[in-house]
Design an enzyme around this catalytic site. Structure first.
Site, PDB file in Angstrom:
ATOM      1  N   LYS A  11      -7.630  -7.365   5.659  1.00  0.00           N
ATOM      2  CA  LYS A  11      -6.480  -7.990   6.586  1.00  0.00           C
ATOM      3  C   LYS A  11      -5.763  -6.578   7.410  1.00  0.00           C
ATOM      4  CE  LYS A  11      -4.660 -10.857   2.890  1.00  0.00           C
ATOM      5  NZ  LYS A  11      -3.378 -11.312   2.057  1.00  0.00           N
ATOM      6  N   TYR A  51      -3.568 -20.624   6.856  1.00  0.00           N
ATOM      7  CA  TYR A  51      -2.777 -20.614   5.771  1.00  0.00           C
ATOM      8  C   TYR A  51      -2.055 -21.922   5.601  1.00  0.00           C
ATOM      9  CZ  TYR A  51      -3.678 -15.578   4.199  1.00  0.00           C
ATOM     10  OH  TYR A  51      -4.374 -14.682   3.984  1.00  0.00           O
ATOM     11  N   PHE A  59       7.206 -17.559   1.757  1.00  0.00           N
ATOM     12  CA  PHE A  59       6.635 -16.383   2.489  1.00  0.00           C
ATOM     13  C   PHE A  59       5.782 -16.765   3.497  1.00  0.00           C
ATOM     14  CE2 PHE A  59       4.003 -17.432  -1.424  1.00  0.00           C
ATOM     15  CZ  PHE A  59       2.736 -17.783  -0.611  1.00  0.00           C
ATOM     16  N   ARG A  87     -13.230 -12.170  -5.878  1.00  0.00           N
ATOM     17  CA  ARG A  87     -11.885 -12.128  -6.397  1.00  0.00           C
ATOM     18  C   ARG A  87     -11.730 -10.937  -7.448  1.00  0.00           C
ATOM     19  NH1 ARG A  87      -8.355 -15.832  -4.216  1.00  0.00           N
ATOM     20  NH2 ARG A  87      -6.707 -15.417  -5.956  1.00  0.00           N
ATOM     21  N   THR A  93      -3.227 -10.537  -6.633  1.00  0.00           N
ATOM     22  CA  THR A  93      -2.576 -10.873  -5.477  1.00  0.00           C
ATOM     23  C   THR A  93      -1.633  -9.596  -5.375  1.00  0.00           C
ATOM     24  OG1 THR A  93      -2.628 -13.191  -6.052  1.00  0.00           O
ATOM     25  CG2 THR A  93      -1.177 -12.233  -4.287  1.00  0.00           C
ATOM     26  N   ARG A 104      -7.476  -4.280  -4.317  1.00  0.00           N
ATOM     27  CA  ARG A 104      -5.986  -4.303  -4.050  1.00  0.00           C
ATOM     28  C   ARG A 104      -5.417  -3.069  -4.600  1.00  0.00           C
ATOM     29  NH1 ARG A 104      -5.650 -10.936  -4.247  1.00  0.00           N
ATOM     30  NH2 ARG A 104      -5.601 -11.063  -1.896  1.00  0.00           N
ATOM     31  N   ASN A 114      -1.630  -6.540   1.134  1.00  0.00           N
ATOM     32  CA  ASN A 114      -2.619  -6.484  -0.171  1.00  0.00           C
ATOM     33  C   ASN A 114      -3.990  -6.357   0.308  1.00  0.00           C
ATOM     34  OD1 ASN A 114      -2.905  -9.166   0.480  1.00  0.00           O
ATOM     35  ND2 ASN A 114      -2.414  -9.837  -1.441  1.00  0.00           N
ATOM     36  N   HIS A 117      -8.298 -10.717   1.749  1.00  0.00           N
ATOM     37  CA  HIS A 117      -8.227 -12.222   1.424  1.00  0.00           C
ATOM     38  C   HIS A 117      -9.649 -12.466   0.834  1.00  0.00           C
ATOM     39  CE1 HIS A 117      -7.955 -16.458   1.565  1.00  0.00           C
ATOM     40  NE2 HIS A 117      -8.906 -16.451   2.229  1.00  0.00           N
ATOM     41  N   GLU A 128     -13.309 -22.419   4.964  1.00  0.00           N
ATOM     42  CA  GLU A 128     -12.618 -20.954   5.544  1.00  0.00           C
ATOM     43  C   GLU A 128     -13.691 -20.378   6.438  1.00  0.00           C
ATOM     44  OE1 GLU A 128     -10.982 -18.793   2.245  1.00  0.00           O
ATOM     45  OE2 GLU A 128      -9.108 -20.106   2.350  1.00  0.00           O
TER      46      GLU A 128
END
Ligand code: ATP
Ligand code: MG
Length: 139
Positions: A11, A51, A59, A87, A93, A104, A114, A117, A128
């Site tokens: 990110k 998103y 948010f 993940r 998250t 993270r 964070n 993704h 995606e």
């Protein structure tokens, strides 16, 4: 698309902080094979499209503004059970709740910034990956 592919984003907070290289090294060290990778800078519209599932969430405006605030690195990863494996490496998250040793925990600053993704299912991974990469860009 098999269950061995997933999609990730390094990110804008990470790219800005200069931790892109460290995160990519951690991905390689964890046994992932990189199948596609590029630096992009999303427009607000593109971030809103990516998103879209979160468009009703409180948010959403902050998230899409952040994701379009600077360059990020999009990446297609291969590993057995890739979605879960990626993940696991990312962690929870909220970086404050992420386990020691996760990306993270190490690189995330807050719930909104964070660091990374990751797709949450094989189905979304396929969607995606094709949102960001054409077939010729996936090796
Ligand atoms: P990601 O989809 O980015 O991999 P995730 O699947 O762990 O993260 P989601 O629930 O899909 O989490 O939320 C997408 C992103 O929106 C999160 O990574 C986070 O940056 C942001 N986000 C989620 N919940 C909140 C919240 N309550 N407040 C602010 N930002 C949030
Ligand atoms: Mg998610």
């Amino acid at each position: 698309m098999t269950g061995n592919l997933t999609f990730g984003i390094i990110k804008p907070d990470s790219v800005k902080a200069g931790t892109t290289g460290s995160i990519i090294q951690r991905i390689i060290d964890d046994g992932f094979e990189i199948r596609a990778l590029k630096l992009i800078h999303m427009t607000l519209k593109e971030a809103q499209g990516f998103y879209a599932v979160h468009r009703e969430r409180s948010f959403f405006p902050g998230l899409t503004e952040f994701m379009s605030s600077g360059p990020c690195v999009v990446i297609t990863l291969e590993k057995t059970g890739a979605v879960r494996a990626w993940r696991n490496l990312m962690g929870a998250t909220d970086p404050a709740k992420a386990d020691q040793g996760t990306l993270r925990k190490e690189f995330g600053a807050s719930l909104s910034e964070n660091a990374v993704h990751g797709s949450d299912s094989d189905e979304n991974a396929a969607i995606e990956i094709s949102f960001f990469f054409s077939q010729i860009e996936i090796v």
